[in-house]
Design a protein around this motif. Structure first.
Motif, PDB file in Angstrom:
ATOM      1  N   LYS A   1      51.822  13.979  29.546  1.00  0.00           N
ATOM      2  CA  LYS A   1      52.687  15.129  29.273  1.00  0.00           C
ATOM      3  C   LYS A   1      51.865  16.409  29.140  1.00  0.00           C
ATOM      4  CE  LYS A   1      55.977  16.850  25.812  1.00  0.00           C
ATOM      5  NZ  LYS A   1      56.664  16.549  24.508  1.00  0.00           N
ATOM      6  N   THR A   2      50.735  16.315  28.462  1.00  0.00           N
ATOM      7  CA  THR A   2      49.864  17.474  28.296  1.00  0.00           C
ATOM      8  C   THR A   2      49.187  17.845  29.603  1.00  0.00           C
ATOM      9  OG1 THR A   2      49.434  16.728  26.027  1.00  0.00           O
ATOM     10  CG2 THR A   2      47.975  18.421  26.917  1.00  0.00           C
TER      11      THR A   2
ATOM     12  N   PRO B   1      51.263  20.424  33.061  1.00  0.00           N
ATOM     13  CA  PRO B   1      51.095  21.832  33.484  1.00  0.00           C
ATOM     14  C   PRO B   1      49.738  22.098  34.126  1.00  0.00           C
ATOM     15  CG  PRO B   1      51.012  21.632  31.087  1.00  0.00           C
ATOM     16  CD  PRO B   1      51.462  20.309  31.609  1.00  0.00           C
ATOM     17  N   VAL B   2      48.725  21.383  33.701  1.00  0.00           N
ATOM     18  CA  VAL B   2      47.406  21.527  34.335  1.00  0.00           C
ATOM     19  C   VAL B   2      47.484  21.081  35.791  1.00  0.00           C
ATOM     20  CG1 VAL B   2      44.969  20.901  34.204  1.00  0.00           C
ATOM     21  CG2 VAL B   2      46.318  21.058  32.111  1.00  0.00           C
ATOM     22  N   ALA B   3      48.186  19.965  36.029  1.00  0.00           N
ATOM     23  CA  ALA B   3      48.317  19.435  37.386  1.00  0.00           C
ATOM     24  C   ALA B   3      49.145  20.351  38.281  1.00  0.00           C
ATOM     25  CB  ALA B   3      48.940  18.044  37.333  1.00  0.00           C
ATOM     26  N   VAL B   4      50.183  20.963  37.713  1.00  0.00           N
ATOM     27  CA  VAL B   4      51.000  21.907  38.491  1.00  0.00           C
ATOM     28  C   VAL B   4      50.147  23.083  38.967  1.00  0.00           C
ATOM     29  CG1 VAL B   4      52.910  23.559  38.374  1.00  0.00           C
ATOM     30  CG2 VAL B   4      53.174  21.272  37.382  1.00  0.00           C
TER      31      VAL B   4
ATOM     32  N   ARG C   1      45.215  27.018  35.329  1.00  0.00           N
ATOM     33  CA  ARG C   1      44.811  25.614  35.147  1.00  0.00           C
ATOM     34  C   ARG C   1      43.746  25.487  34.060  1.00  0.00           C
ATOM     35  NH1 ARG C   1      40.900  23.009  39.497  1.00  0.00           N
ATOM     36  NH2 ARG C   1      39.623  24.580  38.436  1.00  0.00           N
ATOM     37  N   ASN C   2      42.764  26.374  34.112  1.00  0.00           N
ATOM     38  CA  ASN C   2      41.695  26.332  33.120  1.00  0.00           C
ATOM     39  C   ASN C   2      42.210  26.625  31.713  1.00  0.00           C
ATOM     40  OD1 ASN C   2      39.931  25.793  35.221  1.00  0.00           O
ATOM     41  ND2 ASN C   2      39.264  27.914  35.440  1.00  0.00           N
ATOM     42  N   ILE C   3      43.140  27.576  31.621  1.00  0.00           N
ATOM     43  CA  ILE C   3      43.707  27.919  30.311  1.00  0.00           C
ATOM     44  C   ILE C   3      44.517  26.752  29.756  1.00  0.00           C
ATOM     45  CG2 ILE C   3      45.382  29.400  29.140  1.00  0.00           C
ATOM     46  CD1 ILE C   3      44.481  31.673  30.971  1.00  0.00           C
ATOM     47  N   PHE C   4      45.381  26.163  30.595  1.00  0.00           N
ATOM     48  CA  PHE C   4      46.177  25.014  30.158  1.00  0.00           C
ATOM     49  C   PHE C   4      45.279  23.848  29.765  1.00  0.00           C
ATOM     50  CE2 PHE C   4      49.740  26.591  33.145  1.00  0.00           C
ATOM     51  CZ  PHE C   4      50.237  27.401  32.141  1.00  0.00           C
TER      52      PHE C   4
END
Length: 388
Positions: A160-161, A164-167, A254-257
């Motif tokens: 779940k965490t 958003p990184v994967a998106v 991506r880096n921020i998420f």
């Protein structure tokens, strides 16, 4: 180097000998003979071939007996043997990091070359991006199944965490591939060197973070160099330019998420990227089918095989394999080095990709265009130093 400790005949004899076999072997030797200094009048004789310095006296155990702890210093050395051992350890670590960097850069250069060859013959960036993720995912699933690599322990909260990184990773990957399908590899990477500017702007206006003045000043050569390269690019294409810009923004997000959401998670390095690839593949596949579709892929495949020949299959396999490998090595190296060192390494990687692609594809470059690229890359380096 040898030394011995001998007590008189009235006591139990203790004999300790240590030999130094070669000048290149540097070790630290210590011994702790228990000597009753207060109540024992017997004399202890100590003989050494090089000076031996007593470093501390402690009391240990229930009886609180004084213990003399001796550490060896060579007479012709100004530092203890331990310091030389640390130097050797640091040198070995620098070699290890150098190997990581060299492998990372080499794999990235090879990937970009084969990726551009595939896109020139087969201009379907959505499928090409999907194949890259699919190949890496299969490689890691095989590694876990055969226990070549230890499978990560994950739960629903982890995925779940990671979502958003994967998106963001999926958008950045596809956008960069679309860019390289429309413009030269060197131009895509020149624009992608402007990623620090996106990082500062997003962090400042969306997250409210502030930075030192030097960081803001370093953005001037980054933005100016990218702009100069864009306006002087001989084969400029707006789709290619926007693809690189969207890729910059997506990878910053991506880096921020990843930084905010994955903090404290046990999965890192190689397995973290493998999980990221698996989830990105699930996200990307339906969109790739909707945008391009099997019919277009099949027709384009036949055309590419007729024009290039059987080696086209190797090109597709190579770009997919090397994409996963270079990303895997970059994540592994990030576990071993500081973010600053990684950032500098990433800047040097872009230089190697730009130069090699210009040479291999004979990309025409104007002096002003080259100057803009140099200014942008210099700004990226100054940014990494200012962030330290």
């Amino acid at each position: 180097m040898s030394f011995s400790i001998k007590q008189s005949a009235l006591t139990t004899c203790t004999d300790v000998s240590i030999h130094k076999r070669s000048p290149s072997t540097i070790c630290r030797y210590s011994f702790s003979p228990a000597l009753n200094l207060r109540n024992n009048p017997r004399r202890t004789n100590l003989s050494v071939s090089k000076p031996l310095h007593i470093s501390s006296v402690e009391s240990i155990g229930k009886e609180k007996r004084p213990v003399i702890q001796c550490k060896a210093y060579e007479a012709d050395k100004s530092q203890p043997i331990e310091a030389d051992g640390k130097v050797k350890s640091e040198a070995a670590n620098r070699v290890k990091i150098g190997v990581y960097f060299a492998t990372w850069w080499a794999l990235n250069v090879v990937f970009n070359i084969y990726n551009k060859k595939v896109l020139n013959a087969y201009p379907y960036p959505w499928l090409t991006s999907t194949l890259s993720l699919a190949c890496g995912s299969l490689m890691m699933l095989f590694s876990w199944a055969t226990r070549i690599a230890e499978a990560p322990k994950t739960d629903f909260e982890f995925w779940k965490t990671l979502f958003p990184v994967a998106v963001a990773h999926t958008i950045g990957h596809v956008a960069a591939t679309v860019s390289m399908s429309k413009v030269a590899v060197s131009f895509t990477h020149i624009i992608k060197s402007g990623e620090p500017a996106f990082s500062v702007l997003v962090s400042r206006f969306l997250l409210g973070e502030t930075f030192p003045l030097a960081v803001y000043l370093s953005l001037i050569p980054i933005i100016g160099g990218c702009a100069l390269s864009a306006v002087t690019e001989l084969n400029f294409n707006m789709t290619g330019f926007m693809g690189a810009m969207i890729s910059n923004l997506a990878f910053v997000l991506r880096n921020i998420f990843s930084k905010k959401g994955m903090k404290g998670k046990s999965v890192s390095g190689m397995n973290y990227y493998a999980c990221l690839s698996l989830l990105s593949l699930v996200i990307l596949t339906p969109f790739a089918i909707a945008v391009e579709g099997p019919q277009m892929w099949a027709a384009g495949w036949e055309t590419a095989l007729s024009q290039v020949g059987p080696q086209f299959v190797w090109w597709v396999a190579a770009q997919s394999i090397f994409y996963h490998l270079y990303n895997q090595v970059s994540y592994m190296s990030l576990d071993e080095i500081s973010p600053l060192t990684f950032s500098v390494g990433n800047t040097m990687k872009r230089i190697s990709v730009i130069v090699s692609s210009i040479i291999i594809f004979h990309t025409p470059v104007q002096p002003v265009n080259a100057l803009g690229a140099a200014i942008a890359i210099l700004g990226t380096f100054l940014y990494s130093q200012a962030k330290a």
